[in-house]
Write a protein that holds these residues in place. Structure first.
Motif, short mmCIF file in Angstrom:
data_model
loop_
_atom_site.label_atom_id
_atom_site.label_comp_id
_atom_site.label_asym_id
_atom_site.label_seq_id
_atom_site.Cartn_x
_atom_site.Cartn_y
_atom_site.Cartn_z
N UNK A 1 -74.82 60.26 38.91
CA UNK A 1 -73.81 61.23 38.46
C UNK A 1 -73.92 61.43 36.95
N UNK B 1 -74.65 64.83 34.85
CA UNK B 1 -73.79 65.40 33.82
C UNK B 1 -74.58 65.60 32.54
N UNK C 1 -79.82 73.26 34.59
CA UNK C 1 -78.39 72.97 34.77
C UNK C 1 -78.05 72.93 36.25
N UNK D 1 -77.68 66.15 32.28
CA UNK D 1 -78.52 67.32 32.49
C UNK D 1 -77.75 68.60 32.30
N UNK D 2 -76.59 68.67 32.90
CA UNK D 2 -75.78 69.90 32.84
C UNK D 2 -75.38 70.20 31.40
N UNK D 3 -74.99 69.15 30.65
CA UNK D 3 -74.47 69.40 29.31
C UNK D 3 -75.58 69.59 28.27
N UNK D 4 -76.75 69.07 28.50
CA UNK D 4 -77.74 69.07 27.41
C UNK D 4 -78.87 70.08 27.63
N UNK D 5 -79.17 70.47 28.83
CA UNK D 5 -80.30 71.36 29.07
C UNK D 5 -79.91 72.79 28.74
N UNK D 6 -80.90 73.57 28.17
CA UNK D 6 -80.63 74.97 27.86
C UNK D 6 -81.01 75.89 28.99
#
Lengths: 707, 102
Positions: B15, B19, B31, B21-26
């Protein structure tokens, strides 16, 4: 006969209802109605006439069988009138009671109520817990009045077809006449004072409407107002009388009132420190109404002016029927008046009647307007009737009402025919009309003879009866009546001489006879003016057997009859000498006694006196009140208005700055915070995700911390 | 038998990686992949709890199947949006996509 007619009599209420329906129908149809309204009115009154005749037939046959006397009193009367020339001895003179001027057995001592011939009533209203029933009663007095009203109304309405021909408000005229006859007929059949009063006011209203029928003329308009206001003065008294009787008897039903009269005798009404006995007071108050309606002294001033109305109206309302309503009132309420043998109210009735009879007759000798001569004659004759009732001549007074209705209606209709034929009302301009208008002339002559009391005409019998009653009671009243009879003969001779005899004085006038529709009613009424008196033949007085109050009846006296006839003959002779043969110059009186002539020509200055002592102060008061109204009342109203405006301005300021201020502040506050928080909406996906994540962490943190 | 905590530990790790990944990838697709990781972490939890609480009732397993279905639908919709975005602005860099604001 009596039994077979009884079912019809229960429909007596239809008699006034039919003209009332005609009134409504003419209002609705107007010019488009049959005969432009005239046939509707005549049809209705003809139906009423037929029904009335059936009712009268029942009354007559019933009266012949069992009934002795009118519904009001006298059925089993044991009393009789004792005539003597000596005044009665007074045991306890009361300040209110003058020496008895007539010797009538008081109602309360000897009279029982007659069995009620026929009365029906339905519940009407409840006043102060007292249920009041409305209904009708059929008794000999009602029968006599039904004959008078329906016969004269029918003939006058036929006559009006000719007289009112071409008038712009022709249908309205017949509508008013129908309304009048409806009111008058309900007046004569009313069994209670409330219905009586309502009808009484309604006939006053129609009188007002018909006097002012040609309201374009300022004189007619003023005469209508005068008639209405002057009669209203009397009506105040009548209404107070009705209230007084209602207050003490708790009923308005006539019979119930009469039954309670013995218990009212000793009662007094306390006004401050003065104690007024109820019975004379009630009688006088009721008589005030009669004084107004029957144009008695001192409220007689409206009737001559009322001649501004169309002539059929003068004949019907202001000669035959409505003005006789006052006499009918006294006759109907006779037990209230004849409560004792020294009744104050009857004394007043007699004295007022005698004064009126003499005064109006003197004025009539100098008036030059044909209708006004007849108007003063009417006042004088109504005074005669009052005199008769006042001296106890119940039958005589009402007989004169009957005969006078016929001959005076005919005289008015005849004068209308003359006016129609010549276009003027001034008798000084007329003359020699005998040749141009033969039918009008002969009928006028016959009715004049009846009015003058020429032997074997209707007026002779009734006038003789009145003088006979007065003769036995009081010599002063008798002399006044005799003088009035002389003057009556004189002014009627003068009227006929100037109008019909001699040569035509004004060459401008092209007289012509009136159409048949006008002269036929004249002929009928002329016949009635002669034959109506024979019901009261001195040796066998059928009228007295039919309608009487008590059993008393003055015996026929050659002395009185001779005196009456001589007075009439003298009057006729003087009139002929002055105005026909011109043996004496008519202007001698004017030159010899200018002050007396002026007094008469100005009608004793009644109008001027009333103007000075009543109307002018009234105007002052009214002006004062108007100014009070304008300054104080209007000032108050305007002040309230200004105050309201000022308060409204204040309120508008509060509304704008305080109420709106709060609302706007709320809005602005929210807007300000909204402007701050919208920076959180960056549009970047990961910012939102971060906020959600941080929020989640915070929730978990709070959860862990609390746990 | 492997204790429950181990499963929970793996699921938690998965998890957190999702998260991150979702918050840091452009890249928008990356995402989406992070979201898939998070969903699967939840699935592991559901299945593990379903097994350990009451094996006779298959509520956890059934719920995991529902989550898989939702994830498939979400992936389809997400990819369709990404394609639509790409057609309009010719990149899928979420740092530069900020027109959906006041």
């Amino acid at each position: 006969m009596a039994e077979s007619l009884r079912p019809i009599v229960s429909y007596t209420w239809l008699i006034p209802v039919m003209p009332l329906a005609a009134f409504g129908l003419i209002l609705l149809t107007g010019r488009k109605g049959p005969g432009r309204g005239a046939y509707v009115a005549i049809g209705a009154i003809a139906a009423s006439f037929v029904l009335s005749m059936l009712v009268v037939a029942w009354t007559v046959s019933n009266s012949a069988q069992s009934l002795k006397g009118p519904y009001v009193a006298g059925g089993h009367a044991s009393a009789h009138i004792e005539y003597s020339n000596e005044p009665r001895e007074e045991e306890t003179p009361h300040p209110w009671q003058p020496v008895g001027i007539y010797n009538i057995q008081p109602y309360t001592e000897h009279y029982d109520l007659a069995p009620e011939p026929f009365a029906r009533s339905v519940p009407w209203v409840t006043i102060g817990g007292q249920p009041i029933r409305m209904g009708f009663v059929v008794d000999p007095l009602t029968a006599v009045m039904l004959v008078v009203v329906t016969v004269v109304t029918l003939l006058v309405e036929v006559y009006s077809i000719g007289y009112m021909h071409g008038d712009v408000r022709y249908p309205r005229f017949f509508a008013y006449l129908s309304l009048f006859s409806a009111a008058m007929l309900s007046l004569v059949i009313a069994d209670n004072l409330l219905l009586f009063f309502v009808s009484w006011e309604l006939v006053g209203l129609t009188s007002y409407l018909l006097i002012g029928f040609w309201f374009e003329r300022p004189t007619a308009m003023r005469a209508a107002k005068k008639a209405f206001i002057v009669t209203r003065l009397g009506d105040v008294g009548l209404f107070l009388g009705v209230l007084l009787l209602f207050w003490y008897t708790k009923t308005v039903n006539l019979r119930e009132i009469f039954e309670q009269i013995p218990s009212l005798l000793g009662m007094t009404l306390h006004l401050g420190k003065t104690a007024l006995p109820i019975m004379p007071l009630a009688g006088l108050l009721l008589f005030a109404g009669a004084v107004g309606k029957s144009a008695q002294f001192p409220l007689h001033v409206w009737l001559p002016d009322a001649m501004e109305g169309p002539t059929p109206v003068s004949a019907l309302i202001h000669a035959a029927t409505m003005v006789a309503a006052g006499v009918y009132l006294v006759g109907r309420m006779y037990p209230v008046f004849a409560y004792s043998d020294h009744s104050v109210s009857l004394t007043v009735v007699a004295v007022i009647g005698a004064i009126t009879a003499l005064m109006a007759a003197t004025i009539a000798t100098v008036v030059n307007d044909i209708k006004r001569v007849l108007a003063y004659s009417t006042i004088s004759q109504l005074g005669y009737m009052m005199l008769a009732l006042g001296v106890g001549g119940y039958t005589a007074g009402l007989l004169h009402l009957l005969t006078h209705a016929f001959f005076k209606a005919n005289l008015f209709l005849g004068s209308g025919s003359v006016i129609h034929g010549t276009g003027t009302q001034d008798i000084q301009q007329m003359g020699g009309l005998r040749r141009h208008m033969p039918r009008t002339y002969w009928t006028f002559l016959i009715s004049s003879a009846a009015l003058m009391g020429v032997p074997f005409t209707a007026g002779f019998f009734s006038k003789d009866e009145i003088l006979l009653e007065a003769f036995h009671v009081n010599k002063v009243l008798f002399s006044m009546g005799l003088a009035a009879a002389f003057l009556t003969a004189f002014y009627m001779t003068r009227l006929i001489s100037l109008t019909f005899w001699g040569e035509q004085r004004d060459p401008q006038i092209h007289a012509h006879e009136s159409p048949r529709v006008m002269t036929t009613p004249l002929i009928f009424l002329a016949i009635l003016s002669v034959v109506a008196g024979y019901v009261a033949w001195p040796t066998k007085n059928l009228f007295h057997e039919f309608l009487h109050f008590g059993e008393g009846h003055a015996e026929f006296s050659w002395q009185v009859a001779t005196m009456a006839t001589l007075a009439a003959a003298l009057g006729i002779g003087l009139g002929l000498a002055l105005f026909w043969k011109r043996v004496i110059d008519p202007s001698i009186f004017r030159r010899a006694l200018p002050w007396a002539y002026n007094l008469l020509a100005n009608k004793y200055y009644f109008d001027e006196i009333y103007w000075a002592i009543l109307v002018v102060p009234m105007f002052w008061t009214m002006n004062l009140l108007a100014r009070f109204d304008q300054k104080i009342i209007d000032g108050l109203v305007n002040g309230v208005a200004y105050l309201t405006v000022a308060l409204s301005i204040l309120q508008a300021w509060i509304d704008k700055w305080i109420v709106d201020g709060i609302v706007n502040f709320t809005g602005g506050f929210v807007k300000l915070w909204g402007r701050f928080f919208r920076f959180a909406q960056t549009g970047l996906l990961q910012d939102y995700a971060l906020i959600v994540f941080v929020g989640l962490l915070m929730i978990i943190g709070v959860y862990l911390y609390k746990w | 038998m492997i204790p429950l905590n181990w499963y929970l530990f793996v699921s938690g790790m998965l998890f957190c990686i999702g998260i991150f990944g979702v918050l840091s990838r452009r890249n928008a697709i990356a995402i989406l992949m992070g979201i898939e990781l998070m969903l699967n972490a939840a699935n592991i939890n559901l299945v593990a709890f379903g097994r350990f609480m009451d094996p006779s009732v298959l509520a956890g397993h059934v719920f995991a199947v529902f989550v898989l279905t939702v994830a498939a639908a979400e992936a389809a919709v997400g990819l369709a949006i990404i394609i639509a975005v790409y057609r309009n602005i010719e990149h899928i860099n979420v740092d530069k996509i900020n027109i959906m604001k006041w």
